[in-house]
Design an enzyme around this catalytic site. Structure first.
Site, PDB file in Angstrom:
ATOM      1  N   ARG A 112      11.394  -6.409   4.596  1.00 35.50           N
ATOM      2  CA  ARG A 112      11.107  -5.017   4.411  1.00 35.50           C
ATOM      3  C   ARG A 112      12.141  -4.457   5.220  1.00 35.50           C
ATOM      4  NH1 ARG A 112       5.238  -2.381   5.052  1.00 35.50           N
ATOM      5  NH2 ARG A 112       5.528  -2.928   7.484  1.00 35.50           N
ATOM      6  N   ARG A 151      -0.772  -8.987  13.046  1.00 33.44           N
ATOM      7  CA  ARG A 151      -1.083  -7.983  12.211  1.00 33.44           C
ATOM      8  C   ARG A 151      -2.081  -8.509  11.219  1.00 33.44           C
ATOM      9  NH1 ARG A 151       4.381  -5.503  10.689  1.00 33.44           N
ATOM     10  NH2 ARG A 151       3.393  -4.405   9.532  1.00 33.44           N
ATOM     11  N   ARG A 156      -9.346   1.257   9.197  1.00 31.79           N
ATOM     12  CA  ARG A 156      -9.075  -0.137   9.484  1.00 31.79           C
ATOM     13  C   ARG A 156      -9.900  -0.626  10.198  1.00 31.79           C
ATOM     14  NH1 ARG A 156      -2.992   0.917   8.946  1.00 31.79           N
ATOM     15  NH2 ARG A 156      -1.793  -1.214   9.256  1.00 31.79           N
ATOM     16  N   LYS A 194       0.827  -1.369  -0.010  1.00 30.74           N
ATOM     17  CA  LYS A 194       0.097   0.174   0.044  1.00 30.74           C
ATOM     18  C   LYS A 194       0.957   1.143   0.083  1.00 30.74           C
ATOM     19  CE  LYS A 194      -2.259  -0.570   3.805  1.00 30.74           C
ATOM     20  NZ  LYS A 194      -1.676  -1.853   4.191  1.00 30.74           N
TER      21      LYS A 194
HETATM   22  P1  AMP Z   1       1.010   0.408   9.374  1.00 28.86           P
HETATM   23  O1  AMP Z   1       2.230   1.118   8.811  1.00 28.86           O
HETATM   24  O2  AMP Z   1      -0.011   0.939   8.300  1.00 28.86           O
HETATM   25  O3  AMP Z   1       1.295  -1.100   8.972  1.00 28.86           O
HETATM   26  O4  AMP Z   1       0.587   0.626  10.701  1.00 28.86           O
HETATM   27  C1  AMP Z   1       1.436   0.398  11.846  1.00 28.86           C
HETATM   28  C2  AMP Z   1       0.706   0.325  13.188  1.00 28.86           C
HETATM   29  O5  AMP Z   1      -0.003   1.663  13.237  1.00 28.86           O
HETATM   30  C3  AMP Z   1      -0.512  -0.606  12.891  1.00 28.86           C
HETATM   31  O6  AMP Z   1      -0.121  -2.122  13.248  1.00 28.86           O
HETATM   32  C4  AMP Z   1      -1.426  -0.281  14.119  1.00 28.86           C
HETATM   33  O7  AMP Z   1      -1.013  -0.610  15.387  1.00 28.86           O
HETATM   34  C5  AMP Z   1      -1.248   1.304  13.923  1.00 28.86           C
HETATM   35  N1  AMP Z   1      -2.156   1.815  12.955  1.00 28.86           N
HETATM   36  C6  AMP Z   1      -1.885   2.586  11.652  1.00 28.86           C
HETATM   37  N2  AMP Z   1      -3.134   2.888  11.134  1.00 28.86           N
HETATM   38  C7  AMP Z   1      -3.975   2.701  12.005  1.00 28.86           C
HETATM   39  C8  AMP Z   1      -5.602   2.873  12.042  1.00 28.86           C
HETATM   40  N3  AMP Z   1      -6.182   3.452  10.836  1.00 28.86           N
HETATM   41  N4  AMP Z   1      -6.201   2.216  12.888  1.00 28.86           N
HETATM   42  C9  AMP Z   1      -5.682   1.726  14.152  1.00 28.86           C
HETATM   43  N5  AMP Z   1      -4.337   1.579  14.268  1.00 28.86           N
HETATM   44  C10 AMP Z   1      -3.606   1.961  13.251  1.00 28.86           C
END
Ligand code: AMP
Length: 214
Positions: free
Chosen positions: A127, A171, A88, A13
């Protein structure tokens, strides 16, 4: 152009959103990046978020809604945005819909990037990211020229703390349980378009462009 990118962790993404930002000239908004900056800066948001992020759980909806409301209010979002990592949960999606309605705006499309779980796990384990400028790398498909050193800024290239095997599995489970239902939510509104995210960055970007009508 107002877009949401849906997809499991590791599906690409962020990579596609950054590519789209260049092409369509609207900002990429990554809630994960915003939270990581807050953690690094030691703000109250960062302090709240860090334990959830370390476990691979979601930060509470109320906090995320406040965050996205203030981000979408900024002037660079006037002509559009690409949301990468928000919403999310169905509650976050409903909150976004209400927020956009207040602003008299609507989403144009929701792209769901799709890939097999085995590929997601392999991509997440490989990554790497620059600690300084946030540039993305991958040990297999896109390594930095000098191991551990960012090609762009010379910063240190590291693994995200939540890219370890245990957190990755959590996750992916959280995604299936809490985020995948958003596909039905947006399909019901006629906004959902699925994109095969297996393949190289440009190959996937060509499919993204097609999904958006060329
Ligand atoms: P990402 O970089 O998008 O994989 O996000 C890393 C972490 O940030 C996730 O595993 C969540 O703990 C938190 N996070 C990011 N976006 C959200 C969201 N929209 N709602 C809740 N937690 C989020």
């Amino acid at each position: 152009m107002r877009l949401v990118l849906l997809g499991a962790p590791g599906v690409g993404k962020g990579t596609q959103a950054k590519r789209m930002e260049q092409e369509y000239r609207v900002p990429q908004i990554s809630t994960g990046d915003i939270l990581r900056s807050a953690v690094k800066a030691g703000t109250s948001l960062g302090k709240e978020a860090t334990s959830y992020m370390d476990r691979g759980e979601l930060v509470p909806d109320e906090t995320m809604l406040g965050l996205i409301r203030s981000r979408l209010d900024r002037p660079d979002c006037r002509d559009g945005f690409i949301l990468d990592g928000y919403p999310r949960t169905v509650r976050q999606a409903a909150g976004l819909e209400a927020l956009l309605a207040e602003m008299d705006l609507r989403l144009d499309a929701v792209l769901s990037l799709e890939a097999d779980k085995a590929l997601l796990v392999a991509r997440l384990l490989a990554r790497r990211v620059c600690r300084t400028c946030g540039a993305d790398y991958n040990l297999i498909s896109h390594p930095s020229e000098l191991q551990g050193v960012c090609d762009l800024c010379g910063g240190e290239v590291v693994q995200r703390t939540d890219d370890n095997e245990e957190t990755i599995h959590n996750r992916l489970e959280v995604y299936e349980r809490q985020t995948a239902p958003l596909k039905d939510f947006y399909a019901g509104r006629g906004l959902l378009r699925a994109v095969d995210a297996q393949g190289g960055m440009e190959e996937v970007f060509t499919r993204v462009r097609l999904a958006l009508g060329g």
